[in-house]
Design a protein around this motif. Structure first.
Motif, PDB file in Angstrom:
ATOM      1  N   GLN A  10       0.844  -1.199   0.000  1.00 52.88           N
ATOM      2  CA  GLN A  10       0.000   0.000   0.000  1.00 52.88           C
ATOM      3  C   GLN A  10       0.878   1.248   0.000  1.00 52.88           C
ATOM      4  O   GLN A  10       1.824   1.362   0.785  1.00 52.88           O
ATOM      5  CB  GLN A  10      -0.912  -0.015   1.224  1.00 52.88           C
ATOM      6  N   ASP A  12       2.663   4.690   0.517  1.00 57.77           N
ATOM      7  CA  ASP A  12       2.899   5.592   1.654  1.00 57.77           C
ATOM      8  C   ASP A  12       2.503   4.974   2.987  1.00 57.77           C
ATOM      9  O   ASP A  12       2.120   5.673   3.926  1.00 57.77           O
ATOM     10  CB  ASP A  12       2.144   6.919   1.460  1.00 57.77           C
ATOM     11  N   ASN A  13       2.616   3.655   3.092  1.00 56.72           N
ATOM     12  CA  ASN A  13       2.294   2.957   4.333  1.00 56.72           C
ATOM     13  C   ASN A  13       3.575   2.291   4.832  1.00 56.72           C
ATOM     14  O   ASN A  13       4.030   1.291   4.276  1.00 56.72           O
ATOM     15  CB  ASN A  13       1.198   1.917   4.087  1.00 56.72           C
ATOM     16  N   GLU A  14       4.168   2.862   5.867  1.00 51.54           N
ATOM     17  CA  GLU A  14       5.457   2.356   6.355  1.00 51.54           C
ATOM     18  C   GLU A  14       5.349   0.922   6.859  1.00 51.54           C
ATOM     19  O   GLU A  14       6.273   0.121   6.678  1.00 51.54           O
ATOM     20  CB  GLU A  14       5.971   3.273   7.473  1.00 51.54           C
ATOM     21  N   ARG A  15       4.236   0.603   7.479  1.00 55.20           N
ATOM     22  CA  ARG A  15       4.045  -0.769   7.965  1.00 55.20           C
ATOM     23  C   ARG A  15       4.040  -1.752   6.797  1.00 55.20           C
ATOM     24  O   ARG A  15       4.642  -2.824   6.874  1.00 55.20           O
ATOM     25  CB  ARG A  15       2.725  -0.849   8.737  1.00 55.20           C
ATOM     26  N   ALA A  16       3.367  -1.383   5.704  1.00 52.63           N
ATOM     27  CA  ALA A  16       3.337  -2.248   4.519  1.00 52.63           C
ATOM     28  C   ALA A  16       4.725  -2.377   3.910  1.00 52.63           C
ATOM     29  O   ALA A  16       5.132  -3.461   3.469  1.00 52.63           O
ATOM     30  CB  ALA A  16       2.350  -1.690   3.492  1.00 52.63           C
ATOM     31  N   GLY A  64      -2.036  -4.572   2.146  1.00 51.18           N
ATOM     32  CA  GLY A  64      -2.836  -3.374   2.360  1.00 51.18           C
ATOM     33  C   GLY A  64      -4.274  -3.739   2.633  1.00 51.18           C
ATOM     34  O   GLY A  64      -4.576  -4.757   3.262  1.00 51.18           O
ATOM     35  N   THR A  68      -6.179  -2.027  -2.274  1.00 53.70           N
ATOM     36  CA  THR A  68      -4.880  -2.374  -2.851  1.00 53.70           C
ATOM     37  C   THR A  68      -4.986  -3.648  -3.678  1.00 53.70           C
ATOM     38  O   THR A  68      -4.437  -3.740  -4.785  1.00 53.70           O
ATOM     39  CB  THR A  68      -3.829  -2.551  -1.741  1.00 53.70           C
ATOM     40  N   LEU A  86      -4.005  -5.207   5.963  1.00 55.50           N
ATOM     41  CA  LEU A  86      -3.675  -4.107   6.861  1.00 55.50           C
ATOM     42  C   LEU A  86      -4.879  -3.200   7.083  1.00 55.50           C
ATOM     43  O   LEU A  86      -4.766  -2.153   7.720  1.00 55.50           O
ATOM     44  CB  LEU A  86      -2.512  -3.274   6.296  1.00 55.50           C
TER      45      LEU A  86
END
Length: 278
Positions: A10, A12-16, A64, A68, A86
């Motif tokens: 996903q 701009d998703n740091e966790r992804a 995501g 996504t 996520l």
């Protein structure tokens, strides 16, 4: 066999992105090759490629929410897809982040051993112009035909025909044709029925019609035609993203798409997901 995997995280998703990096490391340690989408490749140490060039992979992992995965399906299908959830509901993404490395590496090991990918096929829909030569990208959730805009003064008169027989005609914001997969999405918000994802069916739902008929559930190989009049402009839209402008009077046919989406790995519990719907 050597197994090639694509990973789309996903944006701009740091966790992804962190999970994508962990998957790349685990897959390469297991002898598989892994690439990531270009946005993710700018954030982690991995080989980046355009998502639409992952169509030669054995498996693509989407990290995501359902949005996504819908994007990935448009770009790479019929390559099998696994969804890591996520998001909040996750009807399509059944793999929990904490289980992702184990699940993905186990599936890749099975592919390497058997040369096959086991998964569940999800039907898609195709919208085609009758008066003009165009076809939208296949929809995993729904095809929508609506007027210039939603709400007062923006609708159109839309006739719905089912295998050539008239079902309804009314001024409405629009008409939605959904798969069982999409029954929990836009269809549900417009008052359409919930349909279990294992059902072979297509759902037709009017959107704020002046003279409404109940939502209709038909067999999957049914041809739905939507004829738009009484509007200066209208649109046909696939999964909320790909759109075609219409100049009424115009007719759109909705039929089954040739290639389903193959969803790999654990399957989401439909009824648990319903508890998370607002």
């Amino acid at each position: 066999m050597d197994v090639a995997v694509g990973i789309v995280a996903q944006r701009d998703n740091e966790r992804a992105q962190d999970l994508a990096a962990a998957l790349v490391n685990a897959l390469e340690a297991a002898g598989a090759s892994a690439v990531v989408d270009e946005a993710t490749g700018a954030a982690i140490a991995a080989t980046p490629v355009p998502v639409d060039s992952m169509d030669d992979r054995d498996l693509v992992v989407s990290i995501g929410g359902d949005g996504t995965l819908l994007f990935v399906a448009r770009e790479v299908s019929p390559v099998p897809i696994m969804g890591v959830n996520l998001g909040e509901v996750g009807f399509l993404n059944a793999v929990a982040p904490e289980n992702a490395v184990d699940v993905v590496t186990d599936v890749v090991a099975d592919i390497a051993r058997t040369g096959r990918v086991e998964g569940r096929e999800l039907a898609r829909l195709r919208a085609t112009g009758v008066d003009e030569d165009w076809t939208l990208a296949p929809a995993l959730n729904e095809i929508v035909v609506h007027g210039r805009r939603r709400g007062h003064g923006g609708g159109a008169t839309i006739e719905i025909r089912v295998d050539g027989q008239s079902y309804a005609e009314s001024h409405a914001d629009g008409v939605l044709v959904a798969t069982p997969t999409g029954s929990t999405a836009y269809n549900l918000s417009e008052g359409g029925p919930l349909v279990h994802p294992a059902t072979d069916a297509v759902i037709v739902t009017q959107m704020a019609a002046a003279e409404s008929m109940p939502p209709l559930v038909v067999e999957p190989d049914t041809e739905i035609s939507l004829t738009v009049t009484d509007a200066d402009t209208a649109y046909a839209i696939s999964d909320g993203r790909n759109r075609q402008r219409l100049e009424p009077p115009a007719t759109v046919t909705v039929t089954p798409a040739a290639d389903p989406v193959t969803l790999v790995g654990p399957q989401a519990n439909f009824f648990d997901g319903l508890d998370k719907l607002e």
